[in-house]
Design an enzyme around this catalytic site. Structure first.
Site, PDB file in Angstrom:
ATOM      1  N   GLU A 102       0.800  -1.238   0.000  1.00 59.16           N
ATOM      2  CA  GLU A 102       0.000   0.000   0.000  1.00 59.16           C
ATOM      3  C   GLU A 102       0.832   1.286   0.000  1.00 59.16           C
ATOM      4  O   GLU A 102       0.552   2.222  -0.748  1.00 59.16           O
ATOM      5  CB  GLU A 102      -0.664  -0.056   1.338  1.00 59.16           C
ATOM      6  CG  GLU A 102      -1.927   0.243   1.740  1.00 59.16           C
ATOM      7  CD  GLU A 102      -1.818   0.983   3.069  1.00 59.16           C
ATOM      8  OE1 GLU A 102      -1.076   0.566   3.991  1.00 59.16           O
ATOM      9  OE2 GLU A 102      -2.501   2.005   3.158  1.00 59.16           O
ATOM     10  N   THR A 124       3.193  -8.059  -0.505  1.00 56.65           N
ATOM     11  CA  THR A 124       3.149  -7.944   0.952  1.00 56.65           C
ATOM     12  C   THR A 124       2.740  -9.280   1.548  1.00 56.65           C
ATOM     13  O   THR A 124       1.804  -9.922   1.050  1.00 56.65           O
ATOM     14  CB  THR A 124       2.187  -6.853   1.492  1.00 56.65           C
ATOM     15  OG1 THR A 124       2.029  -7.054   2.903  1.00 56.65           O
ATOM     16  CG2 THR A 124       0.814  -6.872   0.845  1.00 56.65           C
ATOM     17  N   ASP A 126       1.223  -9.443   4.114  1.00 54.54           N
ATOM     18  CA  ASP A 126      -0.047  -9.174   4.809  1.00 54.54           C
ATOM     19  C   ASP A 126      -1.291  -9.458   3.962  1.00 54.54           C
ATOM     20  O   ASP A 126      -2.391  -9.545   4.499  1.00 54.54           O
ATOM     21  CB  ASP A 126      -0.100  -7.703   5.251  1.00 54.54           C
ATOM     22  CG  ASP A 126       1.004  -7.347   6.233  1.00 54.54           C
ATOM     23  OD1 ASP A 126       1.498  -8.259   6.919  1.00 54.54           O
ATOM     24  OD2 ASP A 126       1.366  -6.165   6.304  1.00 54.54           O
ATOM     25  N   ARG A 161      -0.649 -26.211  28.728  1.00 52.77           N
ATOM     26  CA  ARG A 161      -0.530 -24.753  28.734  1.00 52.77           C
ATOM     27  C   ARG A 161      -1.374 -24.096  27.648  1.00 52.77           C
ATOM     28  O   ARG A 161      -1.667 -24.716  26.626  1.00 52.77           O
ATOM     29  CB  ARG A 161       0.919 -24.359  28.422  1.00 52.77           C
ATOM     30  CG  ARG A 161       1.850 -24.477  29.568  1.00 52.77           C
ATOM     31  CD  ARG A 161       3.267 -24.172  29.098  1.00 52.77           C
ATOM     32  NE  ARG A 161       4.180 -24.278  30.220  1.00 52.77           N
ATOM     33  CZ  ARG A 161       5.486 -24.419  30.096  1.00 52.77           C
ATOM     34  NH1 ARG A 161       6.037 -24.498  28.899  1.00 52.77           N
ATOM     35  NH2 ARG A 161       6.250 -24.491  31.161  1.00 52.77           N
ATOM     36  N   MET A 168       2.188 -11.540  12.445  1.00 56.74           N
ATOM     37  CA  MET A 168       2.204 -10.235  11.778  1.00 56.74           C
ATOM     38  C   MET A 168       0.846  -9.882  11.164  1.00 56.74           C
ATOM     39  O   MET A 168       0.076 -10.763  10.792  1.00 56.74           O
ATOM     40  CB  MET A 168       3.292 -10.177  10.720  1.00 56.74           C
ATOM     41  CG  MET A 168       4.655  -9.861  11.328  1.00 56.74           C
ATOM     42  SD  MET A 168       5.920  -9.637  10.073  1.00 56.74           S
ATOM     43  CE  MET A 168       7.243  -8.940  11.064  1.00 56.74           C
ATOM     44  N   GLY A 169       0.598  -8.597  11.050  1.00 58.85           N
ATOM     45  CA  GLY A 169      -0.674  -8.083  10.503  1.00 58.85           C
ATOM     46  C   GLY A 169      -1.152  -6.943  11.378  1.00 58.85           C
ATOM     47  O   GLY A 169      -1.763  -7.166  12.410  1.00 58.85           O
ATOM     48  N   GLU A 221      -0.905  -9.052  15.303  1.00 58.36           N
ATOM     49  CA  GLU A 221      -0.261  -7.997  16.116  1.00 58.36           C
ATOM     50  C   GLU A 221      -1.127  -6.739  16.251  1.00 58.36           C
ATOM     51  O   GLU A 221      -0.995  -5.995  17.217  1.00 58.36           O
ATOM     52  CB  GLU A 221       1.122  -7.648  15.560  1.00 58.36           C
ATOM     53  CG  GLU A 221       1.083  -7.127  14.146  1.00 58.36           C
ATOM     54  CD  GLU A 221       2.448  -6.875  13.529  1.00 58.36           C
ATOM     55  OE1 GLU A 221       3.458  -6.831  14.235  1.00 58.36           O
ATOM     56  OE2 GLU A 221       2.473  -6.709  12.292  1.00 58.36           O
ATOM     57  N   HIS A 275       9.921 -11.525  12.538  1.00 61.18           N
ATOM     58  CA  HIS A 275      10.374 -11.412  11.149  1.00 61.18           C
ATOM     59  C   HIS A 275      10.705 -12.736  10.468  1.00 61.18           C
ATOM     60  O   HIS A 275      10.923 -12.743   9.257  1.00 61.18           O
ATOM     61  CB  HIS A 275      11.561 -10.443  11.070  1.00 61.18           C
ATOM     62  CG  HIS A 275      11.131  -9.022  11.307  1.00 61.18           C
ATOM     63  ND1 HIS A 275      10.975  -8.515  12.569  1.00 61.18           N
ATOM     64  CD2 HIS A 275      10.776  -8.035  10.452  1.00 61.18           C
ATOM     65  CE1 HIS A 275      10.563  -7.255  12.484  1.00 61.18           C
ATOM     66  NE2 HIS A 275      10.438  -6.944  11.219  1.00 61.18           N
ATOM     67  N   GLN A 277       8.604 -14.708   9.799  1.00 62.60           N
ATOM     68  CA  GLN A 277       7.443 -14.854   8.894  1.00 62.60           C
ATOM     69  C   GLN A 277       7.725 -14.276   7.508  1.00 62.60           C
ATOM     70  O   GLN A 277       7.041 -14.584   6.547  1.00 62.60           O
ATOM     71  CB  GLN A 277       6.218 -14.144   9.468  1.00 62.60           C
ATOM     72  CG  GLN A 277       5.675 -14.803  10.716  1.00 62.60           C
ATOM     73  CD  GLN A 277       4.748 -13.894  11.501  1.00 62.60           C
ATOM     74  OE1 GLN A 277       3.548 -13.941  11.342  1.00 62.60           O
ATOM     75  NE2 GLN A 277       5.297 -13.050  12.358  1.00 62.60           N
TER      76      GLN A 277
HETATM   77  O1  F6P Z   1       3.925  -5.106   6.022  1.00 64.49           O
HETATM   78  C1  F6P Z   1       4.673  -6.225   6.306  1.00 64.49           C
HETATM   79  C2  F6P Z   1       5.016  -6.312   7.777  1.00 64.49           C
HETATM   80  O2  F6P Z   1       5.747  -7.501   7.951  1.00 64.49           O
HETATM   81  C3  F6P Z   1       3.833  -6.244   8.743  1.00 64.49           C
HETATM   82  O3  F6P Z   1       3.127  -7.459   8.885  1.00 64.49           O
HETATM   83  C4  F6P Z   1       4.540  -5.825  10.003  1.00 64.49           C
HETATM   84  O4  F6P Z   1       3.643  -5.202  10.890  1.00 64.49           O
HETATM   85  C5  F6P Z   1       5.590  -4.876   9.510  1.00 64.49           C
HETATM   86  O5  F6P Z   1       5.847  -5.222   8.171  1.00 64.49           O
HETATM   87  C6  F6P Z   1       6.866  -4.892  10.303  1.00 64.49           C
HETATM   88  O6  F6P Z   1       7.703  -3.912   9.799  1.00 64.49           O
HETATM   89  P1  F6P Z   1       9.275  -3.771  10.115  1.00 64.49           P
HETATM   90  O7  F6P Z   1       9.970  -4.796   9.286  1.00 64.49           O
HETATM   91  O8  F6P Z   1       9.578  -2.393   9.669  1.00 64.49           O
HETATM   92  O9  F6P Z   1       9.449  -4.030  11.564  1.00 64.49           O
END
Ligand code: F6P
Length: 345
Positions: A102, A124, A126, A161, A168-169, A221, A275, A277
């Site tokens: 975006e 992305t 996302d 547990r 992420m998101g 997140e 990260h 992910q």
């Molecule tokens: O837009 C991709 C993304 O991985 C999001 O899911 C996450 O919130 C953000 O980037 C994290 O950004 P950075 O790599 O700058 O910490």
């Protein structure tokens, strides 16, 4: 034609497949390809490399981006637009292909409105870009999350547990939803709907009472119980596009874990997938999608389809308006959330 390309924003598995797709199709079509380094930063600073068949050989199998990336916003830089125009003219470009989400494509759209010939490619993990069924990078991220959740089942079960997994998101919960369904999460919490921590605790206690004495909670997140917001927002920084950088402060995973531990007798842990992910090599789906999008972007340049983005619609890769892609974020629709909810508890 002389075609410039750049990769902006968070990296995503499949970027190198697009770069290779553009370069191979471009060079076989008789074009010259220039790669700007570090997203819009390279276009601002006229920092580039020439791409050829040797440089892109087999890179579709590698994650990340060989052109590096940054979250540089040219509209936050003094005379940013003029600097990009100067680079464009000095390099003698006929077209600039921006690979991004975006934010990066929002900049591309504005540059298009200023008269530059731009084309977008939807990237992305996302999956929150409109006008395309899927963005590349998403499938790889979902597969990783699925594997992580599946692995957490055995340890959660052994220790009876609750494990809260932060995924992420920030604004859309596609990864948490798909990863959560595929990886068997017992509760999935998304940014699209505020949640109530007491209700989450009730669902978990009922599950334990039925004899299922462990649980996986998948939380995006950006998911939020409004009563818990203060814990998160005070600690996070903002990036050049004004987004709260959730990874820089205490996250919802940790906050929710503490609340569940306080409000119930359930032993609870949390895991932030972070990260990883975005890392590693792309899935077959992302390698093929990236390749198709790259090839299509060059075809679009040849046809003069500027101000457009290559998009996946059904099984076709087609040209759509960039404005349609960046106008509104594509969030998870209610019926998909309802499907996931059937399996909670
Ligand atoms: O837009 C991709 C993304 O991985 C999001 O899911 C996450 O919130 C953000 O980037 C994290 O950004 P950075 O790599 O700058 O910490």
């Amino acid at each position: 034609m002389h075609i410039g390309i750049l990769t902006g924003g968070g990296d995503a598995p499949g970027l190198n497949a697009v770069i290779r797709g553009i370069t191979v199709r471009g060079i076989r079509g008789g074009h010259e390809i220039t790669g700007f380094l570090r997203g819009w930063k390279g276009a601002l600073e006229n920092d580039w490399i020439k791409l050829d068949l040797d440089k892109v050989r087999d890179i579709h199998m590698q994650g990340g981006t060989m052109l590096f990336s940054s979250r540089t916003n040219p509209f936050r830089v003094e005379n940013g637009m003029e600097k990009i125009r100067a680079t464009y003219e000095e390099r003698g470009l006929d077209c600039l292909i921006a690979l991004g989400g975006e934010d990066t494509l929002g900049v591309a759209e504005k540059l298009g409105a200023e008269g530059l010939s731009v084309i977008g490619v939807p990237k992305t993990i996302d999956n929150d870009l409109s006008a395309t069924d899927f963005t590349f990078g998403f499938d790889t991220a979902v597969n990783y999350v699925m594997t992580a959740l599946e692995m957490l089942h055995t340890t959660a079960r052994s220790h009876e547990r609750v494990v809260v997994v932060e995924i992420m998101g920030r604004h859309a919960g596609w990864i948490a939803l798909y990863g959560g369904i595929a990886g068997g999460a017992h509760v999935i919490l998304l940014p699209e709907e505020e949640f109530d921590t007491d209700e989450v605790c009730r669902t978990l206690e009922e599950r334990y009472a039925k004899g299922e004495r462990y649980a996986i909670v998948a939380v995006a997140e950006g998911a939020m119980d409004p009563d818990l917001k203060r814990h998160i927002m005070h600690s996070a920084e903002k990036d050049a596009f004004g987004h709260v950088m959730l990874g820089t402060g205490i996250g919802i995973g940790e906050v929710l874990k503490n609340e569940i531990a306080d409000r119930t007798d359930l032993e609870t842990r949390h895991v932030v997938l972070g990260h990883v992910q975005r890392g590693g090599s792309p899935s077959a789906f992302d390698r093929v999608l990236g390749t198709r999008l790259g090839v299509k972007a060059v075809e679009m340049a040849e046809e003069g389809l500027f101000g457009k983005m290559a998009a996946l619609r059904g099984n076709e890769v087609v040209a759509v308006d960039l404005g349609e892609a960046v106008g509104t974020l594509k969030t998870v629709p209610g019926d998909l959330i309802d499907t996931a909810r059937l399996f909670f508890g």
